[in-house]
Design a protein around this motif. Structure first.
Motif, PDB file in Angstrom:
ATOM      1  N   SER A  40      -7.291  -6.941  -5.144  1.00  0.00           N
ATOM      2  CA  SER A  40      -7.629  -7.282  -4.481  1.00  0.00           C
ATOM      3  C   SER A  40      -8.252  -8.888  -3.632  1.00  0.00           C
ATOM      4  CB  SER A  40      -9.213  -6.650  -3.846  1.00  0.00           C
ATOM      5  OG  SER A  40      -9.747  -5.076  -4.198  1.00  0.00           O
ATOM      6  N   ILE A 100     -12.259  -0.796  -6.945  1.00  0.00           N
ATOM      7  CA  ILE A 100     -11.727   0.401  -6.693  1.00  0.00           C
ATOM      8  C   ILE A 100     -12.219   1.438  -5.835  1.00  0.00           C
ATOM      9  CG2 ILE A 100     -12.372   2.363  -8.505  1.00  0.00           C
ATOM     10  CD1 ILE A 100     -12.308   0.295 -10.634  1.00  0.00           C
ATOM     11  N   ASN A 104      -2.930  -2.458 -12.424  1.00  0.00           N
ATOM     12  CA  ASN A 104      -3.657  -3.595 -12.542  1.00  0.00           C
ATOM     13  C   ASN A 104      -2.848  -4.595 -12.844  1.00  0.00           C
ATOM     14  OD1 ASN A 104      -6.396  -4.646 -13.530  1.00  0.00           O
ATOM     15  ND2 ASN A 104      -5.745  -4.611 -11.712  1.00  0.00           N
ATOM     16  N   GLU A 150     -11.180   6.353  -2.354  1.00  0.00           N
ATOM     17  CA  GLU A 150      -9.535   7.414  -1.713  1.00  0.00           C
ATOM     18  C   GLU A 150      -8.625   6.714  -2.269  1.00  0.00           C
ATOM     19  OE1 GLU A 150     -13.265   7.302   0.677  1.00  0.00           O
ATOM     20  OE2 GLU A 150     -12.284   5.349  -0.426  1.00  0.00           O
ATOM     21  N   HIS A 151      -8.232   5.672  -3.623  1.00  0.00           N
ATOM     22  CA  HIS A 151      -6.607   4.613  -3.703  1.00  0.00           C
ATOM     23  C   HIS A 151      -6.093   6.019  -5.306  1.00  0.00           C
ATOM     24  CE1 HIS A 151      -4.189   2.246  -6.368  1.00  0.00           C
ATOM     25  NE2 HIS A 151      -4.462   1.792  -4.820  1.00  0.00           N
ATOM     26  N   LEU A 192      -3.545  -2.961  -6.680  1.00  0.00           N
ATOM     27  CA  LEU A 192      -4.089  -2.537  -7.172  1.00  0.00           C
ATOM     28  C   LEU A 192      -5.050  -3.593  -7.364  1.00  0.00           C
ATOM     29  CD1 LEU A 192      -2.696   0.051  -9.257  1.00  0.00           C
ATOM     30  CD2 LEU A 192      -5.052   0.320  -8.940  1.00  0.00           C
ATOM     31  N   PRO A 223       0.987  -0.870   0.495  1.00  0.00           N
ATOM     32  CA  PRO A 223      -0.259  -0.051   0.132  1.00  0.00           C
ATOM     33  C   PRO A 223       1.079   1.212   0.235  1.00  0.00           C
ATOM     34  CG  PRO A 223      -0.872  -1.693   1.282  1.00  0.00           C
ATOM     35  CD  PRO A 223       0.338  -2.019   1.137  1.00  0.00           C
ATOM     36  N   PRO A 224       0.879   1.885  -0.400  1.00  0.00           N
ATOM     37  CA  PRO A 224      -1.306   2.215  -1.258  1.00  0.00           C
ATOM     38  C   PRO A 224      -0.980   1.988  -2.777  1.00  0.00           C
ATOM     39  CG  PRO A 224       0.268   4.410  -1.476  1.00  0.00           C
ATOM     40  CD  PRO A 224       1.447   3.715  -1.042  1.00  0.00           C
ATOM     41  N   THR A 274      -7.250   6.410  -8.560  1.00  0.00           N
ATOM     42  CA  THR A 274      -8.747   7.032  -8.531  1.00  0.00           C
ATOM     43  C   THR A 274      -8.881   8.531  -8.521  1.00  0.00           C
ATOM     44  OG1 THR A 274      -9.377   5.086  -7.860  1.00  0.00           O
ATOM     45  CG2 THR A 274     -10.553   6.791  -7.989  1.00  0.00           C
ATOM     46  N   SER A 326     -15.484   4.482  -9.373  1.00  0.00           N
ATOM     47  CA  SER A 326     -14.973   3.893  -8.150  1.00  0.00           C
ATOM     48  C   SER A 326     -16.565   3.167  -7.607  1.00  0.00           C
ATOM     49  CB  SER A 326     -14.188   4.936  -7.214  1.00  0.00           C
ATOM     50  OG  SER A 326     -15.665   6.177  -6.692  1.00  0.00           O
ATOM     51  N   GLY A 358      -3.322   3.215 -13.175  1.00  0.00           N
ATOM     52  CA  GLY A 358      -3.773   2.441 -12.258  1.00  0.00           C
ATOM     53  C   GLY A 358      -4.198   1.735 -12.948  1.00  0.00           C
ATOM     54  N   LEU A 372     -10.810   4.937 -11.735  1.00  0.00           N
ATOM     55  CA  LEU A 372      -9.317   4.137 -12.606  1.00  0.00           C
ATOM     56  C   LEU A 372      -8.696   5.284 -13.139  1.00  0.00           C
ATOM     57  CD1 LEU A 372      -7.433   2.389 -10.405  1.00  0.00           C
ATOM     58  CD2 LEU A 372      -8.358   0.421 -11.626  1.00  0.00           C
TER      59      LEU A 372
END
Length: 147
Positions: A28, A44, A64, A47-48, A26, A22-23, A51, A103, A60, A56
């Motif tokens: 889960s 998504i 991913n 707060e990422h 990408l 983190p952060p 994003t 998101s 990103g 996204l």
């Protein structure tokens, strides 16, 4: 379109399979994985770091796809009681981004290995959100050899 069932790796243990932290994480979960393909899911959230304005970003989506490829190698490494290798994108070819996923959506990514020679893989990646194609590309990924 990608159809998934229960994940084989969930968000609580995903860090065991990828070198990112983190952060920058990408993915889960991993839904399916074998020696030549993987299907991952990414939740998504607004707060990422990748994003912006509720979607996204292109960066990103690309990251991913790369992390999905990394999770395939990481899954094999964990299965063999070794540490997942760090990978580097060497080339991106034929990238088409059809849309930026919002998101609150789960991005599903399928990666298939086209060619593997020593520590270099050429992969094809496709990402979907709500059964709609988000992006496709081919990547050349170099895995760092362990010291």
């Amino acid at each position: 379109m990608i159809t998934v069932n229960t994940p084989i790796v969930d968000s609580d243990s995903i860090l065991k399979y990828i070198p990112q932290r983190p952060p920058i994480v990408l993915i889960s979960r991993i839904y399916q994985c074998d020696e030549s393909s993987v299907i991952t899911g990414f939740d998504i959230i607004s707060e990422h770091v990748f994003t912006q304005n509720g979607v996204l970003t292109e960066s990103g989506i690309i990251e991913n796809m790369a992390q999905s490829a990394a999770s395939m190698a990481g899954y094999a490494a964990v299965k063999n009681n070794t540490t997942p290798a760090v990978g580097f994108i060497g080339n991106i070819k034929d990238l088409i981004i059809h849309q930026l996923p919002k998101s609150g959506c789960e991005l599903l990514t399928e990666v298939k290995t086209k060619t593997q020679v020593m520590n270099v893989s050429i992969i094809e990646a496709s990402s979907y959100c709500n059964n709609e194609l988000v992006a496709t590309c081919e990547m050349k990924i170099f895995l760092q050899e362990s010291a």
